[in-house]
Design a protein around this motif. Structure first.
Motif, PDB file in Angstrom:
ATOM      1  N   ASP A   1      52.976  33.604   4.029  1.00 24.00           N
ATOM      2  CA  ASP A   1      52.895  34.020   5.428  1.00 24.00           C
ATOM      3  C   ASP A   1      52.114  33.019   6.264  1.00 24.00           C
ATOM      4  O   ASP A   1      52.274  32.958   7.489  1.00 24.00           O
ATOM      5  N   LEU A   2      51.269  32.208   5.627  1.00 19.08           N
ATOM      6  CA  LEU A   2      50.517  31.188   6.351  1.00 19.08           C
ATOM      7  C   LEU A   2      51.430  30.132   6.972  1.00 19.08           C
ATOM      8  O   LEU A   2      51.019  29.410   7.885  1.00 19.08           O
ATOM      9  N   LEU A   3      52.675  30.028   6.496  1.00 19.37           N
ATOM     10  CA  LEU A   3      53.609  29.037   7.026  1.00 19.37           C
ATOM     11  C   LEU A   3      54.444  29.569   8.184  1.00 19.37           C
ATOM     12  O   LEU A   3      55.240  28.825   8.763  1.00 19.37           O
ATOM     13  N   LEU A   4      54.279  30.847   8.496  1.00 22.55           N
ATOM     14  CA  LEU A   4      55.036  31.422   9.599  1.00 22.55           C
ATOM     15  C   LEU A   4      54.293  31.194  10.906  1.00 22.55           C
ATOM     16  O   LEU A   4      53.099  31.492  11.025  1.00 22.55           O
ATOM     17  N   GLY A   5      54.999  30.667  11.871  1.00 21.47           N
ATOM     18  CA  GLY A   5      54.403  30.408  13.171  1.00 21.47           C
ATOM     19  C   GLY A   5      54.685  31.537  14.146  1.00 21.47           C
ATOM     20  O   GLY A   5      54.721  32.709  13.783  1.00 21.47           O
ATOM     21  N   ALA A   6      54.921  31.163  15.386  1.00 24.44           N
ATOM     22  CA  ALA A   6      55.139  32.151  16.438  1.00 24.44           C
ATOM     23  C   ALA A   6      56.458  32.885  16.231  1.00 24.44           C
ATOM     24  O   ALA A   6      57.376  32.393  15.569  1.00 24.44           O
ATOM     25  N   THR A   7      56.536  34.075  16.808  1.00 20.70           N
ATOM     26  CA  THR A   7      57.779  34.831  16.861  1.00 20.70           C
ATOM     27  C   THR A   7      58.253  34.894  18.303  1.00 20.70           C
ATOM     28  O   THR A   7      57.465  35.163  19.207  1.00 20.70           O
TER      29      THR A   7
ATOM     30  N   GLY B   1      65.208  31.344  11.441  1.00 20.49           N
ATOM     31  CA  GLY B   1      64.022  30.482  11.437  1.00 20.49           C
ATOM     32  C   GLY B   1      64.368  29.103  11.965  1.00 20.49           C
ATOM     33  O   GLY B   1      65.502  28.626  11.823  1.00 20.49           O
ATOM     34  N   ILE B   2      63.384  28.472  12.576  1.00 19.66           N
ATOM     35  CA  ILE B   2      63.538  27.106  13.072  1.00 19.66           C
ATOM     36  C   ILE B   2      63.045  26.142  12.002  1.00 19.66           C
ATOM     37  O   ILE B   2      61.868  26.148  11.637  1.00 19.66           O
ATOM     38  N   SER B   3      63.946  25.324  11.492  1.00 16.12           N
ATOM     39  CA  SER B   3      63.570  24.262  10.569  1.00 16.12           C
ATOM     40  C   SER B   3      63.211  23.049  11.423  1.00 16.12           C
ATOM     41  O   SER B   3      64.075  22.256  11.808  1.00 16.12           O
ATOM     42  N   ARG B   4      61.918  22.913  11.726  1.00 18.23           N
ATOM     43  CA  ARG B   4      61.488  22.021  12.792  1.00 18.23           C
ATOM     44  C   ARG B   4      61.959  20.579  12.618  1.00 18.23           C
ATOM     45  O   ARG B   4      62.453  19.962  13.567  1.00 18.23           O
ATOM     46  N   GLY B   5      61.783  20.009  11.424  1.00 10.65           N
ATOM     47  CA  GLY B   5      62.133  18.602  11.244  1.00 10.65           C
ATOM     48  C   GLY B   5      63.600  18.326  11.531  1.00 10.65           C
ATOM     49  O   GLY B   5      63.949  17.481  12.361  1.00 10.65           O
ATOM     50  N   THR B   6      64.476  19.072  10.867  1.00 10.93           N
ATOM     51  CA  THR B   6      65.911  18.849  11.035  1.00 10.93           C
ATOM     52  C   THR B   6      66.374  19.267  12.426  1.00 10.93           C
ATOM     53  O   THR B   6      67.131  18.539  13.086  1.00 10.93           O
TER      54      THR B   6
ATOM     55  N   GLU C   1      58.774  28.690  13.292  1.00  9.69           N
ATOM     56  CA  GLU C   1      58.921  29.688  14.335  1.00  9.69           C
ATOM     57  C   GLU C   1      60.090  30.601  13.989  1.00  9.69           C
ATOM     58  O   GLU C   1      61.159  30.142  13.581  1.00  9.69           O
ATOM     59  N   THR C   2      59.851  31.906  14.120  1.00  6.92           N
ATOM     60  CA  THR C   2      60.887  32.872  13.758  1.00  6.92           C
ATOM     61  C   THR C   2      61.487  33.480  15.023  1.00  6.92           C
ATOM     62  O   THR C   2      60.788  33.779  15.986  1.00  6.92           O
TER      63      THR C   2
END
Length: 331
Positions: free
Chosen positions: A295-301, A38-43, A324-325
């Motif tokens: 699941d609402l927090l999962l973005g694009a794959t 998974g992409i931890s967007r902020g970090t 994003e996964t």
């Protein structure tokens, strides 16, 4: 064993795939084939830009990071895979680990946390966000019937909202400048309010007992101080990296006796530190992910082959705000 394919960030917004030989697992180790990262967007946006402050480069190291900040570095900490070889208790189990973006790994067995059978492997990459949310709530300590205001509807703010909404009698409001976040917030069982910004009126924000700031910008922190109760505190879950944050601490800041307190997932919240371990906290987070609302927090794959484009988007600030996964099953 086959070599692992790993992703290294080697400059601002760009990187390269590397082939890395893997040893045979020894006693107390396991070989894992990655299913998802998974992409931890902020970090990871800070990593992609090379913006980790010099003073924080040691504290910011991920547990299984290779290389050093700013570049080249192999980074990441949301990895879900299946054990192919290892202790009997883990054989063929789906496990979560704090490993970077790579196709396979050999790890100490005690670094692998089994994913509950009721949690889909892709959802399990959210364990980092939910673990952070657990720690934030241990720091903020909302009680039965509390009115909780969360500023920022990113991954962390939304994860906090979902957990806080489960407290009996709680009234949870998430404030954000982006009206498109409303559907996700309401799907998580909280109410949405629009933050004040040029071009629209602010939404109604109820009186607050607990205020948590997770917006990632100084304006959000300033707004959190505005809605905090007299004698209250703002628990700051955001991390600003090397950016300076300016605050107006005149006006009623002192007369209302407000407090700003940090929350950071690197250590268990002080209220639990003497009797809860980081592994126990992570195990709890994975159990909480049995809730399908996450699941609402999962973005694009995306296939792992798109990591060059994703890293560029992280550096440019154009990456999606949900998690994003990365699918490692695609060859």
């Amino acid at each position: 064993m086959d070599a692992a394919t790993s992703w290294w960030t080697v400059g601002p917004g760009w990187g390269e795939f590397r082939s890395e030989p893997l040893p045979e697992p020894g006693d107390g180790e396991a070989a894992v084939r990655t299913l998802w990262t998974g992409i931890s967007r902020g970090t990871e946006s800070l990593i992609a830009r090379g913006s980790v402050p010099t003073s924080e480069r040691e504290r910011m190291r991920a547990p299984f990071q290779d290389g050093d900040f700013p570049f080249p570095v192999k980074y990441g900490y949301l990895n879900v895979g299946v054990v192919e070889t290892g202790p009997a208790a883990l054989q063929d189990r789906t496990v979560f680990s704090l490993f970077p973006h790579q196709s396979r790994l050999v790890a100490p067995a005690d670094a692998l946390v089994p994913v509950p059978a009721a949690v889909p492997a892709r959802r399990a990459v959210l364990a980092g966000a939910v673990e952070t949310a657990v720690n934030v709530l241990w720091d903020a300590a909302p009680a039965v019937g509390d009115r909780v205001v969360i500023v920022g509807a990113g991954m962390i703010g939304c994860a906090v909202a979902r957990l806080a909404a489960g407290i009996p009698g709680s009234d949870v409001t998430v404030v954000d400048v982006d009206p498109s976040k409303q559907a996700v917030v309401e799907g998580l069982g909280a109410r949405f309010a629009l933050a004040p910004e040029a071009g629209h009126e602010a939404g109604d924000v109820p009186a607050a007992d607990v205020v948590i700031e997770a917006s990632g910008n100084g304006a959000g922190l300033q707004y959190a101080l505005r809605v905090a109760p007299t004698d209250g505190e703002v628990v700051v879950a955001s991390w600003y990296g090397g950016r300076a944050v300016s605050l107006e601490l005149g006006g009623d800041f002192h007369s209302r006796r407000l407090t700003i307190r940090s929350s950071q997932v690197g250590a268990v919240a002080s209220s639990r530190r003497s009797h809860r371990t980081t592994r126990e906290r992570l195990t709890l987070a994975l159990a909480l992910l049995e809730d399908p609302a996450f699941d609402l927090l999962l973005g694009a794959t995306s296939s792992w082959r798109r990591l060059p484009e994703i890293t560029a988007a992280l550096a440019e600030g154009t990456a999606g705000e949900l998690c994003e996964t990365i699918d490692w099953s695609v060859r």
